[in-house]
Design an enzyme around this catalytic site. Structure first.
Site, short mmCIF file in Angstrom:
data_model
loop_
_atom_site.label_atom_id
_atom_site.label_comp_id
_atom_site.label_asym_id
_atom_site.label_seq_id
_atom_site.Cartn_x
_atom_site.Cartn_y
_atom_site.Cartn_z
N GLU A 1 0.85 -1.19 0.00
CA GLU A 1 0.00 0.00 0.00
C GLU A 1 0.89 1.25 0.00
O GLU A 1 2.08 1.17 0.34
CB GLU A 1 -0.93 -0.02 1.22
CG GLU A 1 -1.91 -1.18 1.21
CD GLU A 1 -2.87 -1.16 2.39
OE1 GLU A 1 -2.77 -0.25 3.24
OE2 GLU A 1 -3.73 -2.07 2.46
N GLY B 1 1.22 3.69 2.02
CA GLY B 1 1.79 4.10 3.29
C GLY B 1 2.69 3.09 3.96
O GLY B 1 3.11 3.27 5.09
N GLY C 1 5.69 -0.35 3.14
CA GLY C 1 6.46 -1.12 2.18
C GLY C 1 6.45 -2.58 2.58
O GLY C 1 5.53 -3.32 2.29
N THR D 1 2.19 -5.28 -10.33
CA THR D 1 2.67 -5.70 -11.65
C THR D 1 1.52 -6.39 -12.36
O THR D 1 0.83 -7.23 -11.78
CB THR D 1 3.87 -6.66 -11.51
OG1 THR D 1 4.92 -6.00 -10.81
CG2 THR D 1 4.37 -7.07 -12.88
N ARG E 1 36.51 -4.24 -28.61
CA ARG E 1 37.04 -2.90 -28.35
C ARG E 1 38.55 -2.96 -28.16
O ARG E 1 39.05 -3.78 -27.38
CB ARG E 1 36.38 -2.33 -27.09
CG ARG E 1 36.92 -0.99 -26.66
CD ARG E 1 36.50 0.11 -27.59
NE ARG E 1 36.77 1.42 -27.01
CZ ARG E 1 36.69 2.57 -27.67
NH1 ARG E 1 36.32 2.56 -28.95
NH2 ARG E 1 36.93 3.71 -27.08
N GLU F 1 9.94 -7.97 -4.13
CA GLU F 1 9.71 -9.09 -3.21
C GLU F 1 10.53 -8.97 -1.92
O GLU F 1 10.95 -9.96 -1.33
CB GLU F 1 10.04 -10.44 -3.89
CG GLU F 1 9.38 -10.66 -5.22
CD GLU F 1 7.87 -10.75 -5.12
OE1 GLU F 1 7.32 -10.61 -4.02
OE2 GLU F 1 7.24 -10.94 -6.16
N THR G 1 13.20 -5.92 0.24
CA THR G 1 14.52 -5.32 0.11
C THR G 1 15.60 -6.23 0.68
O THR G 1 15.32 -7.22 1.36
CB THR G 1 14.58 -3.97 0.86
OG1 THR G 1 14.37 -4.24 2.26
CG2 THR G 1 13.52 -3.01 0.35
#
Length: 401
Positions: free
Chosen positions: A131, A133, A135, A162, A284, A379, A381
């Site tokens: 929501e 407010g 996490g 998602t 490169r 999913e 931290t």
């Protein structure tokens, strides 16, 4: 050339599935991913291709029209898809969390009603806990469900869905005090509701609004949205499992699958970054030779490849533990934590190998550099994973006496 992140002990069927997905990624996803991502365009043709391959039913039991494959098979497919474009793996992730929750916790009627159509990709799932407010503090949710006869009335605002717009079925976690007296622990007064809706934005059914796509730094193409419930009426037979108060446990079970998925995504993105880095380093030239011949670059490549291998091994271990029916929150937390952190580091090293060209949108690594940060928070931290890991370790290594 031997590829990194090989998996031992796969069946012939698993190997054939992965071969098919890898070919699809190389042919249908990688050539168009960067262009679609820059336009933030939903990859409808790719999604249609995944439907034809049967991937939306990969983990759904055969009795409901799916392939009945394991979480390991699914995770390895996600790894391949994320290697092509991480957003596509996000499209199927929440679908499979919802399908898994239905398989594990749904009533027989709910399974028979939803799973066959989910296996075909006709019903597409989304998953809603967070929501505005809060996490990771799931116990603090404020969305409320109140019993009214044979229905529940839902009110509240959800965030970070998602597939919020493209889905037609959303598993929504709400607080439901009915049958749970005041003082009941928050996680014991939550219920998961199966909310059917029309795809799209605006009011997608009476009392339910999907305002629009959230504009993001990366992870584009897939729609990420809010969800607003204002007097949304849901029949009682759409309580997942038919009983209130079990939503927190059902959601956490689904999140463990999601963490393995995010770990697999990290592995796939890291593998693609390594491929881009090792290829560019051989093309490169500086100071008369390919930069891959400079020891500093070789050290980077060695570190990158080792991280890809280590993350893959932990992801496979977590998937196999879940498939065995054992508790896997420790393994899933470790895999998600390590794979997302290593993904960020491998992508940054590939970015550095590209030098100034890595900053150009013409090069694929620029897209990966914006995508990798999402895995650090999706999913849960890194800090949340460490809390889970730490608590489980203390359970396992508790000093007696």
């Amino acid at each position: 050339m031997a590829r990194l992140a090989q998996t031992a002990g796969l069946t012939d069927v698993q190997q054939e599935i992965l071969k098919t997905v890898r070919e699809f990624v190389d042919k249908e996803i990688i050539p168009v991913a960067t262009e679609l991502e820059h336009r933030d365009e939903y990859p409808q043709a790719i999604v249609d291709g995944l439907k034809e391959l049967g991937l939306f039913g990969l983990m759904i039991p055969e009795e409901y029209g799916g392939l009945g494959e394991s979480l390991l098979t699914y995770a390895l497919c996600v790894e391949e898809i994320a290697r092509g474009w991480m957003s596509v793996s996000g499209i199927i992730n929440t679908h499979f969390i919802v399908a898994y929750m239905l398989k594990q916790h749904g009533t027989q009627e709910q399974k028979e009603y939803f799973l066959p159509r989910m296996a075909l990709g006709e019903v597409r799932g989304a998953f809603s806990m967070s929501e505005p407010g809060l996490g990771s503090d799931v116990s603090a949710i404020t969305s409320k469900a109140v019993k009214d006869g044979d229905e529940y009335v839902l009110n509240g605002q959800k965030m970070w869905l998602t597939n919020g717009g493209t889905s037609t079925l959303v598993a929504v976690l709400c607080r439901s005090d009915e049958g749970h007296p005041e003082g009941t622990a928050p996680h014991k007064s939550m219920t998961t509701f199966l909310v059917e809706k029309e795809p799209g934005f605006g009011e997608v059914r009476p009392g339910l609004t999907i305002p629009g796509k959230i504009d993001k730094m990366g992870y584009k193409g897939v729609d990420t949205t809010e969800l607003i419930m204002d007097g949304l009426r849901i029949p009682a037979n759409r309580v997942l499992g038919g009983q209130t108060g079990r939503g927190f446990y059902q959601m956490m079970d689904g999140v463990e699958v999601g963490r393995v998925n995010v770990a697999a995504r990290g592995c796939g993105v890291a593998q693609r970054a390594f491929e881009l880095g090792v290829s560019y380093a051989q093309q490169r030239h500086t100071f008369g030779k390919a930069i891959a011949q400079h020891q500093a670059i070789q050290f980077k490549l060695a570190e990158m490849a080792t991280k890809v291998e280590a993350a893959h091994a932990m992801m496979v271990n977590a998937a196999r533990k879940k498939d065995s029916g054992e508790r896997n929150d420790l393994e899933a937390g470790m895999a998600k934590y390590l794979a997302s952190e290593y993904c960020k580091e491998v992508v940054e090293d590939a970015f550095r190998i590209h030098g100034g060209y890595g900053f150009s949108k013409e090069y694929e690594i620029e897209r990966l550099y914006r995508e990798a940060p999402m895995l650090l928070i999706g999913e849960g931290t890194a800090e949340i994973q460490k809390m889970i890991i730490g608590r489980r370790l203390l359970e396992e290594y508790r000093v007696q006496g």
